[in-house]
Design a protein around this motif. Structure first.
Motif, PDB file in Angstrom:
ATOM      1  N   ALA A   1       0.751  -1.072   0.154  1.00 34.66           N
ATOM      2  CA  ALA A   1       0.050  -0.021   0.022  1.00 34.66           C
ATOM      3  C   ALA A   1       0.982   1.005  -0.126  1.00 34.66           C
ATOM      4  CB  ALA A   1      -0.911   0.042   1.271  1.00 34.66           C
ATOM      5  N   ILE A   2       0.369   2.462  -0.285  1.00 30.11           N
ATOM      6  CA  ILE A   2       1.073   3.625  -0.436  1.00 30.11           C
ATOM      7  C   ILE A   2       0.581   4.435   0.879  1.00 30.11           C
ATOM      8  CG2 ILE A   2       1.399   5.679  -1.667  1.00 30.11           C
ATOM      9  CD1 ILE A   2       1.416   4.447  -4.250  1.00 30.11           C
ATOM     10  N   PHE A   3       1.498   4.658   1.925  1.00 31.52           N
ATOM     11  CA  PHE A   3       1.081   5.785   2.951  1.00 31.52           C
ATOM     12  C   PHE A   3       2.046   6.789   2.823  1.00 31.52           C
ATOM     13  CE2 PHE A   3      -0.858   1.804   4.472  1.00 31.52           C
ATOM     14  CZ  PHE A   3      -2.097   2.305   4.924  1.00 31.52           C
ATOM     15  N   TRP A   4       1.679   8.217   2.791  1.00 30.45           N
ATOM     16  CA  TRP A   4       2.386   9.441   2.833  1.00 30.45           C
ATOM     17  C   TRP A   4       3.095   9.403   1.389  1.00 30.45           C
ATOM     18  CZ3 TRP A   4       3.172   6.604   7.774  1.00 30.45           C
ATOM     19  CH2 TRP A   4       2.282   7.027   8.743  1.00 30.45           C
ATOM     20  N   GLU A   5       2.631   8.777   0.309  1.00 31.02           N
ATOM     21  CA  GLU A   5       3.315   8.871  -0.918  1.00 31.02           C
ATOM     22  C   GLU A   5       4.573   8.098  -0.937  1.00 31.02           C
ATOM     23  OE1 GLU A   5       2.006  10.276  -3.515  1.00 31.02           O
ATOM     24  OE2 GLU A   5       0.441  11.250  -2.358  1.00 31.02           O
ATOM     25  N   ARG A   6       4.598   6.720  -0.121  1.00 26.03           N
ATOM     26  CA  ARG A   6       5.481   5.823  -0.081  1.00 26.03           C
ATOM     27  C   ARG A   6       5.149   4.809   0.024  1.00 26.03           C
ATOM     28  NH1 ARG A   6       9.769   5.366   5.055  1.00 26.03           N
ATOM     29  NH2 ARG A   6      10.805   3.500   4.441  1.00 26.03           N
ATOM     30  N   PHE A   7       5.580   3.789  -0.872  1.00 30.89           N
ATOM     31  CA  PHE A   7       5.192   2.054  -0.622  1.00 30.89           C
ATOM     32  C   PHE A   7       5.565   1.607   0.630  1.00 30.89           C
ATOM     33  CE2 PHE A   7       5.477   2.663  -5.258  1.00 30.89           C
ATOM     34  CZ  PHE A   7       4.278   1.782  -5.617  1.00 30.89           C
ATOM     35  N   ARG A   8       4.716   0.846   1.095  1.00 33.10           N
ATOM     36  CA  ARG A   8       4.771   0.117   2.188  1.00 33.10           C
ATOM     37  C   ARG A   8       4.718  -1.421   1.973  1.00 33.10           C
ATOM     38  NH1 ARG A   8       6.595   3.481   6.581  1.00 33.10           N
ATOM     39  NH2 ARG A   8       5.957   5.841   6.050  1.00 33.10           N
ATOM     40  N   TYR A   9       5.004  -2.166   2.841  1.00 32.62           N
ATOM     41  CA  TYR A   9       5.252  -3.806   2.272  1.00 32.62           C
ATOM     42  C   TYR A   9       4.736  -4.361   3.770  1.00 32.62           C
ATOM     43  CZ  TYR A   9       7.653  -2.398  -1.915  1.00 32.62           C
ATOM     44  OH  TYR A   9       8.090  -2.020  -2.893  1.00 32.62           O
ATOM     45  N   PHE A  10       4.096  -5.177   3.516  1.00 33.32           N
ATOM     46  CA  PHE A  10       3.492  -6.056   4.949  1.00 33.32           C
ATOM     47  C   PHE A  10       3.395  -7.713   4.694  1.00 33.32           C
ATOM     48  CE2 PHE A  10       1.208  -1.970   4.328  1.00 33.32           C
ATOM     49  CZ  PHE A  10       1.410  -1.421   5.520  1.00 33.32           C
ATOM     50  N   CYS A  11       3.860  -8.045   5.798  1.00 30.76           N
ATOM     51  CA  CYS A  11       4.059  -9.728   5.776  1.00 30.76           C
ATOM     52  C   CYS A  11       2.783 -10.538   5.769  1.00 30.76           C
ATOM     53  CB  CYS A  11       4.977 -10.082   6.819  1.00 30.76           C
ATOM     54  SG  CYS A  11       4.453  -9.811   8.490  1.00 30.76           S
ATOM     55  N   SER A  12       1.689  -9.689   6.330  1.00 29.23           N
ATOM     56  CA  SER A  12       0.086 -10.520   6.329  1.00 29.23           C
ATOM     57  C   SER A  12      -0.658  -9.346   6.550  1.00 29.23           C
ATOM     58  CB  SER A  12       0.451 -11.038   7.679  1.00 29.23           C
ATOM     59  OG  SER A  12       0.160 -10.562   8.828  1.00 29.23           O
ATOM     60  N   PRO A  13      -1.962  -9.890   6.045  1.00 26.62           N
ATOM     61  CA  PRO A  13      -3.057  -8.823   6.163  1.00 26.62           C
ATOM     62  C   PRO A  13      -3.493  -8.189   7.379  1.00 26.62           C
ATOM     63  CG  PRO A  13      -3.789 -11.197   4.982  1.00 26.62           C
ATOM     64  CD  PRO A  13      -2.389 -11.169   5.547  1.00 26.62           C
ATOM     65  N   GLU A  14      -3.223  -8.978   8.529  1.00 30.12           N
ATOM     66  CA  GLU A  14      -3.116  -8.354   9.673  1.00 30.12           C
ATOM     67  C   GLU A  14      -2.159  -7.107  10.020  1.00 30.12           C
ATOM     68  OE1 GLU A  14      -2.652 -11.648   9.174  1.00 30.12           O
ATOM     69  OE2 GLU A  14      -4.701 -12.542   9.899  1.00 30.12           O
TER      70      GLU A  14
ATOM     71  N   HIS B   1      -1.157  -5.261   7.636  1.00 28.64           N
ATOM     72  CA  HIS B   1      -1.649  -4.271   7.004  1.00 28.64           C
ATOM     73  C   HIS B   1      -2.907  -3.429   7.548  1.00 28.64           C
ATOM     74  CE1 HIS B   1      -4.186  -2.835   3.191  1.00 28.64           C
ATOM     75  NE2 HIS B   1      -3.462  -1.880   3.428  1.00 28.64           N
ATOM     76  N   ALA B   2      -3.867  -4.226   8.285  1.00 31.19           N
ATOM     77  CA  ALA B   2      -4.945  -3.477   8.741  1.00 31.19           C
ATOM     78  C   ALA B   2      -4.452  -2.914  10.208  1.00 31.19           C
ATOM     79  CB  ALA B   2      -5.836  -4.905   9.348  1.00 31.19           C
ATOM     80  N   GLY B   3      -3.428  -3.327  10.811  1.00 28.45           N
ATOM     81  CA  GLY B   3      -2.949  -2.573  12.099  1.00 28.45           C
ATOM     82  C   GLY B   3      -2.235  -1.407  11.674  1.00 28.45           C
ATOM     83  N   PHE B   4      -1.511  -1.544  10.535  1.00 28.77           N
ATOM     84  CA  PHE B   4      -1.028  -0.407  10.307  1.00 28.77           C
ATOM     85  C   PHE B   4      -1.828   0.993   9.570  1.00 28.77           C
ATOM     86  CE2 PHE B   4       1.501   2.734   7.304  1.00 28.77           C
ATOM     87  CZ  PHE B   4       2.696   2.936   8.034  1.00 28.77           C
ATOM     88  N   ALA B   5      -2.844   0.338   9.006  1.00 25.09           N
ATOM     89  CA  ALA B   5      -3.801   1.320   8.409  1.00 25.09           C
ATOM     90  C   ALA B   5      -4.796   1.868   9.496  1.00 25.09           C
ATOM     91  CB  ALA B   5      -4.799   0.521   7.358  1.00 25.09           C
ATOM     92  N   ALA B   6      -4.847   1.255  10.592  1.00 21.36           N
ATOM     93  CA  ALA B   6      -5.856   1.984  11.512  1.00 21.36           C
ATOM     94  C   ALA B   6      -5.243   2.924  12.103  1.00 21.36           C
ATOM     95  CB  ALA B   6      -6.227   0.802  12.721  1.00 21.36           C
ATOM     96  N   ASN B   7      -3.919   3.149  12.413  1.00 19.74           N
ATOM     97  CA  ASN B   7      -3.216   4.172  12.987  1.00 19.74           C
ATOM     98  C   ASN B   7      -2.681   5.376  12.157  1.00 19.74           C
ATOM     99  OD1 ASN B   7      -3.664   2.931  15.302  1.00 19.74           O
ATOM    100  ND2 ASN B   7      -1.848   1.596  15.094  1.00 19.74           N
ATOM    101  N   ALA B   8      -3.016   5.135  10.882  1.00 20.97           N
ATOM    102  CA  ALA B   8      -2.150   5.939   9.482  1.00 20.97           C
ATOM    103  C   ALA B   8      -3.498   6.857   9.231  1.00 20.97           C
ATOM    104  CB  ALA B   8      -1.633   5.120   8.578  1.00 20.97           C
ATOM    105  N   PRO B   9      -3.142   7.772   8.438  1.00 19.90           N
ATOM    106  CA  PRO B   9      -4.090   8.589   7.840  1.00 19.90           C
ATOM    107  C   PRO B   9      -4.612   7.916   6.593  1.00 19.90           C
ATOM    108  CG  PRO B   9      -2.130   9.961   8.022  1.00 19.90           C
ATOM    109  CD  PRO B   9      -1.688   8.439   8.597  1.00 19.90           C
TER     110      PRO B   9
END
Length: 697
Positions: A26-39, A41-49
């Motif tokens: 996913a892209i957060f703050w115009e930067r690619f972010r890589y996640f090892c699992s859907p969980e 990704h969901a945890g990062f997205a919950a605390n991000a804009p």
């Protein structure tokens, strides 16, 4: 670097992730972010804009590169448990009963006070009570009506506000002029509040089922074209096609049966793996999933977009406007008083606009849709459900619906000097390279007799007729139906009597000709699919005519039709000609549905006005109008039966509401008081809502 391979850190837990094999990107703050699992990704997205996710590929033309076989499985069950139920927005604010009860009581009190004609009561009391009823109604009802859209909200507000305004206007004109205005305003407000409360109670009874579907499908799943692995105990979050594995599956949400799914079969969202494991490719996500199209998608919801639902919407808006205009004209013709025209118009319009007509139809449709989903029956869209309700003829493609499709050799009958084993060797050699049920049946028979198929060459398969080839001796071979041999100018006159006997038993006869001469036959027997007789009986009980369509001889088809109770038979129709045969049936004026398997009956299904697919292979491609996840022909017939029943019940509900309103408007023309119109509409809607047994869902 790890093992010579570049890795990056997971943005949530910090573990090493191969960018080419990351479970989520996913892209957060115009930067690619890589996640090892859907969980993660969901945890990062919950605390991000709000994140701008990578756009998914087109729905059908998707050709995205799938992750490798080592991709992590999607923990669907855990995500759904954490997400919890998510009731729909439009039902999250159902009106509270207190304000509606107050509006009903105050409205009826206003009518009673004005009609009591007590000299001690001031002339302004009834209009003020009616205004209080209107205020109580608006305080509670506006929030609910706003969810229905501005058009319906405007029509629902018009009658109570207009009637109350007319009552207050009469009050300002002094004593003696308020007798009719306040009673009309009170009845209009009371009817609107009572109808809203009754519909809300029924909707609250049905809402748990809809919320259950929404909560089971609410979590985020993979994107179109990606792969996911489903293990025992996990639910599929998407519609997908199995590409590897073999598992026992509950094929739809809350299914009460279990089926086997393997390579090439479809998996619907909500399906649960009971035993085994599957690897599948995602085909549909979001509201394009089979279970979400008619229940959760605002643009395709059945309770809003069915033809009868749109008719109810037009009656409650445009129909109410016409009734209001008629009421105003009646007031001018009877009384010649412009102030009374508003009261008459409000009363006539409220008879359709302020009763639970659209809600009633929507509830009836939702109830029928949930009954279909409970049997694993999904419709492509509202128009398909509309057509299913008008079906008058159902064509069964025999080999794909009523018969199991697993032929067995019933008898081998050579003639002249040819032996049984030699005849079987020649026929099995001809069909050795042909992928068909006949080839499978002959292969099993050869193995049982422990003989070797003849080394034939140059086979030419003619679908529905047979195969031509060259025997190992160099002699030409023709194996197939009577029509094929006659086409090749090979006489079968000596076999006609025996062929008729075998076909009368419902068997398929294969004739063998060697070097231009008939030398023997093989009779094949196919068994009835479980529930074939019940499926036909479902349709007969509904008043739908079943038709048997087959490539077998007339005698074979008639024997099968006699067993299962079908009178109309279309025999000896080759696969290439079945589409034209279905179109000919449609030209008679009947609405024709075809029940078959997408793998064998593609042409007939494509030519039908309603196509019902009972083949789990091929995936949920949204190609056919109706998909039966169970693969049971009884459920295919039940889809037609329930759709017709839903169509009939909804029309009866409409008639129950509209008929009293029509009678009341006629009485209005004859001089009846105007408040009789909204009371008649409420009586009809109350009766129709009482017949709606939500406990059946």
């Amino acid at each position: 670097m790890q093992g010579g391979r570049h890795t990056v850190a997971c943005s949530t837990c910090g573990s090493d992730v191969d960018p080419l094999r990351a479970s989520r990107v996913a892209i957060f703050w115009e930067r690619f972010r890589y996640f090892c699992s859907p969980e993660c990704h969901a945890g990062f997205a919950a605390n991000a804009p709000p994140a701008r996710l990578l756009p998914p590929p087109p729905r059908v033309e998707a050709r995205s590169v799938a992750p490798p076989p080592t991709a992590e499985p999607v923990a669907v069950a855990e995500q759904a448990a954490r997400a919890g139920p998510t009731p729909s927005k439009e039902h999250a604010t159902l009106p509270r009963s207190f304000g509606l009860h107050a509006a009903v009581l105050l409205g009826m009190l206003a009518a009673v006070v004005e009609n009591a004609n007590v000299a001690l009561l001031p002339h302004w009391l009834a209009p003020l009570v009616a205004a209080s009823a209107c205020a109580a109604l608006l305080r509670t009802g506006v929030k609910h009506w706003a969810l229905e859209g501005p058009r319906r909200m405007a029509f629902r507000l018009a009658a109570p506000v207009a009637a109350t305004s007319s009552s207050l206007l009469h009050m300002l004109q002094g004593p003696g002029s308020t007798r009719l205005g306040a009673s009309v305003a009170g009845v209009v407000c009371a009817v609107a509040a009572a109808s809203l409360e009754l519909a809300a109670r029924k909707r609250r009874a049905l809402e748990p089922r809809r919320a259950h579907i929404a909560s089971a499908l609410c979590h985020e799943g993979p994107r179109v074209g990606e792969e996911l692995v489903l293990k025992a105990g996990q639910r599929s979050p998407v519609d997908a096609v199995v590409v590897a594995g073999r598992a026992t599956v509950e094929p739809w949400l809350d299914a009460r049966r279990r089926v086997l799914r393997q390579d090439g079969d479809a998996i619907l969202s909500g399906a649960r793996v009971v035993d085994g494991a599957l690897r599948a490719v995602v085909r549909w996500v979001g509201t394009d999933r089979a279970w979400a199209r008619l229940t959760l998608d605002p643009s395709r919801r059945a309770d809003r977009h069915l033809a009868l639902s749109k008719l109810a919407e037009r009656l409650s808006t445009s129909g109410a406007a016409v009734a209001s205009l008629g009421g105003a004209l009646v007031a001018f013709s009877l009384h010649g008083h412009s102030a009374l025209a508003i009261s008459y118009a409000a009363a006539a319009g409220a008879a359709l606009a302020n009763v639970a007509l659209p809600d009633l139809v929507a509830l009836r449709i939702s109830q029928g849709l949930y009954r279909l989903l409970e049997r694993g029956i999904s419709f492509r869209g509202p128009s398909a459900l509309d057509r299913a309700g008008r079906v008058s003829t159902v064509v069964f493609c025999a080999e794909g619906s009523l018969l199991c499709g697993e032929l067995g050799v019933a008898s081998i009958e050579p003639t002249g000097s040819m032996g049984t084993e030699e005849l079987l060797s020649l026929i099995s050699g001809v069909y050795a390279g042909v992928a068909s049920p006949i080839g499978v049946a002959l292969s099993r028979s050869v193995q049982a007799h422990q003989i070797r198929p003849d080394a034939t060459r140059s086979p030419n398969y003619l679908p529905g007729m047979g195969v031509t080839a060259v025997a190992s001796t160099g002699q030409p071979l023709v194996v197939g139906t009577r029509a094929l041999l006659l086409e090749r100018r090979i006489s079968v006159a000596s076999a006609e009597a025996r062929i008729a006997e075998l076909e009368a038993l419902g068997r398929t006869v294969l004739l063998l000709a060697l070097d231009g001469r008939w030398v023997g036959l093989v009779a094949l027997q196919d068994s009835l699919r479980p529930g074939a007789r019940g499926a036909v009986q479902h349709l007969l009980d509904t008043g739908v005519e079943p038709v048997l369509l087959s490539g077998d001889a007339r005698e074979t088809c008639q024997a099968l039709a006699h067993i299962i109770g079908i009178e109309h038979v279309r025999p000896e129709v080759l696969p290439d000609a079945r589409a034209a045969e279905v179109r000919r049936l449609s030209q008679t004026g009947a609405t024709v549905a075809v029940v078959g398997r997408s793998s064998t009956d593609d042409g007939a299904l494509g030519a039908a006005q309603l196509s019902v697919n009972i083949d789990p292979s091929g995936g949920p491609l949204e190609r056919w109008d109706v998909d039966v996840a169970s693969g049971d022909v009884r459920d295919a017939a039940l889809a037609i039966q329930l759709a017709r029943q839903l169509h009939a019940e909804t029309k009866n509900a409409l008639f129950t509401v509209v008929a009293p309103v029509a009678v009341a408007l006629l009485l209005l023309v004859l001089g009846a008081p105007p408040w009789i119109a909204p009371l008649a509409g409420f009586a009809g809607s109350a009766v129709a809502l009482a017949r709606l047994r939500t406990s059946e869902v």
